[in-house]
Design a protein around this motif. Structure first.
Motif, PDB file in Angstrom:
ATOM      1  N   PHE A 172      -5.323  -2.091  -3.891  1.00  0.00           N
ATOM      2  CA  PHE A 172      -6.676  -2.210  -4.060  1.00  0.00           C
ATOM      3  C   PHE A 172      -7.221  -1.361  -2.357  1.00  0.00           C
ATOM      4  O   PHE A 172      -6.478  -1.780  -0.963  1.00  0.00           O
ATOM      5  N   CYS A 173      -8.116  -0.888  -2.435  1.00  0.00           N
ATOM      6  CA  CYS A 173      -8.886  -0.415  -0.576  1.00  0.00           C
ATOM      7  C   CYS A 173      -9.349  -1.934  -0.411  1.00  0.00           C
ATOM      8  O   CYS A 173      -9.649  -2.444  -0.410  1.00  0.00           O
ATOM      9  N   ALA A 174      -8.576  -2.033   1.220  1.00  0.00           N
ATOM     10  CA  ALA A 174      -8.724  -3.301   2.284  1.00  0.00           C
ATOM     11  C   ALA A 174     -10.022  -3.155   2.219  1.00  0.00           C
ATOM     12  O   ALA A 174     -10.606  -4.558   2.654  1.00  0.00           O
ATOM     13  N   GLU A 175     -11.206  -2.726   1.937  1.00  0.00           N
ATOM     14  CA  GLU A 175     -12.337  -2.402   1.986  1.00  0.00           C
ATOM     15  C   GLU A 175     -13.426  -2.526   1.261  1.00  0.00           C
ATOM     16  O   GLU A 175     -14.027  -3.659   1.032  1.00  0.00           O
ATOM     17  N   CYS A 176     -13.562  -1.901   0.565  1.00  0.00           N
ATOM     18  CA  CYS A 176     -14.407  -1.859  -0.973  1.00  0.00           C
ATOM     19  C   CYS A 176     -13.720  -2.374  -2.114  1.00  0.00           C
ATOM     20  O   CYS A 176     -13.749  -2.217  -3.120  1.00  0.00           O
TER      21      CYS A 176
ATOM     22  N   ARG B 108      -6.366   2.248   2.707  1.00  0.00           N
ATOM     23  CA  ARG B 108      -7.793   2.402   1.944  1.00  0.00           C
ATOM     24  C   ARG B 108      -8.185   3.266   2.235  1.00  0.00           C
ATOM     25  O   ARG B 108      -7.313   4.689   1.037  1.00  0.00           O
ATOM     26  N   CYS B 109      -9.824   3.615   0.145  1.00  0.00           N
ATOM     27  CA  CYS B 109      -9.922   4.359  -0.305  1.00  0.00           C
ATOM     28  C   CYS B 109     -10.420   6.090   0.946  1.00  0.00           C
ATOM     29  O   CYS B 109     -10.358   5.844   1.875  1.00  0.00           O
ATOM     30  N   ARG B 110     -10.453   7.406   0.551  1.00  0.00           N
ATOM     31  CA  ARG B 110     -11.261   8.288   1.206  1.00  0.00           C
ATOM     32  C   ARG B 110     -12.222   8.275   1.933  1.00  0.00           C
ATOM     33  O   ARG B 110     -12.453   8.303   3.050  1.00  0.00           O
TER      34      ARG B 110
HETATM   35 ZN   LIG Z   1     -12.679   2.243   0.015  1.00  0.00          ZN
END
Ligand SMILES: [Zn+2]
Length: 248
Positions: A155-159, A178-180
């Motif tokens: 998974f993205c570490a933020e969202c 992270r995602c873009r």
């Molecule tokens: Zn993200």
């Protein structure tokens, strides 16, 4: 002073005084230990060939609570990989594994998963020496994961958006993926093919991973080698050069 016993993998030996050696081992129930093998360089000694690097032994040793160095009493060979010792590139690869274990694994802390992973990697090299490089990558990824330094690949570490899409993934200075959107395009890109190759390490045993890697492109293999080197380099900068000792 306690007399202890563990299954162990010999990682390295150093000469000490005229007849002794310091032996560094990764033990199943001891973790990383350093021990003195007294008299093991004499022609007739009770250790025989058991203290050669990358031999699996049953190790009996004395441990004093106040001392980091243990005293090795007895060794019995469980498995040796003498077939590997004639190939210089294999010896270099195994020594590299030993170096990383000594850097990353805190002394006197048993870790069953780590021990099993290392054992499986060495057995895989022994069975298929040509796959050394793929097995070394597998070892690096798993060592980082077990010691808590591998970013979450799912998974993205933020969202927490699932990476199972075609979107590009970015690795930041903090080594998180992270995602873009969340990375605002900052950091190094982790290509989709590299991400897939990385995730394969989580699903397969080292021998099987190496087999599947034979059809992976050289570019992806190079990307994986660069990524693990980058993470290892960053982590080692953060780790104290001499890890604090911890005696159980
Ligand atoms: Zn993200």
């Amino acid at each position: 002073m306690a007399l202890l016993e563990t299954e162990a993998l010999v990682l390295r030996t150093y000469n000490l005084a005229e007849a002794d050696k310091i032996v560094v081992c990764l033990g199943r129930s001891s973790g990383l230990i350093r021990g003195v093998a007294k008299g093991c360089r004499k022609l007739r000694n009770r250790f025989g060939a058991a203290l050669e690097p990358f031999t699996f032994v049953n190790l009996t040793y004395y441990q004093k609570e106040t001392q980091e160095l243990v005293s090795i009493r007895q060794t019995e060979i469980l498995r040796s990989h003498f077939n590997l010792s004639s190939d210089a590139s294999i010896l270099t690869g195994l020594a590299y594994m030993g170096d990383l274990l000594m850097e990353f694994s805190p002394p006197h802390q048993a870790n069953e998963i780590l021990f099993r992973m290392v054992t499986a990697c060495i057995d895989a090299v022994s069975q298929s020496p040509d796959d050394l490089q793929s097995i070394l990558r597998y070892f690096e990824v798993w060592l980082l994961k077990i010691e808590g330094f591998l970013p979450d690949l799912r998974f993205c570490a933020e969202c927490h958006r699932d990476f199972n899409t075609d979107e590009p993934i970015f690795m930041g200075q903090d080594l998180a993926l992270r995602c873009r959107n969340c990375s605002s395009g900052r950091g190094g890109t982790v290509s989709k093919r590299l991400h897939t190759h990385l995730r394969t390490t989580e699903k397969l045993a080292p021998g099987k991973f190496a087999e599947e890697s034979r059809i992976v492109s050289n570019q992806t293999k190079r990307e994986l080698a660069e990524l693990t080197q980058q993470i290892i380099g960053r982590v080692l900068e953060r780790l104290p050069r001499v890890r604090p000792t911890f005696v159980q």
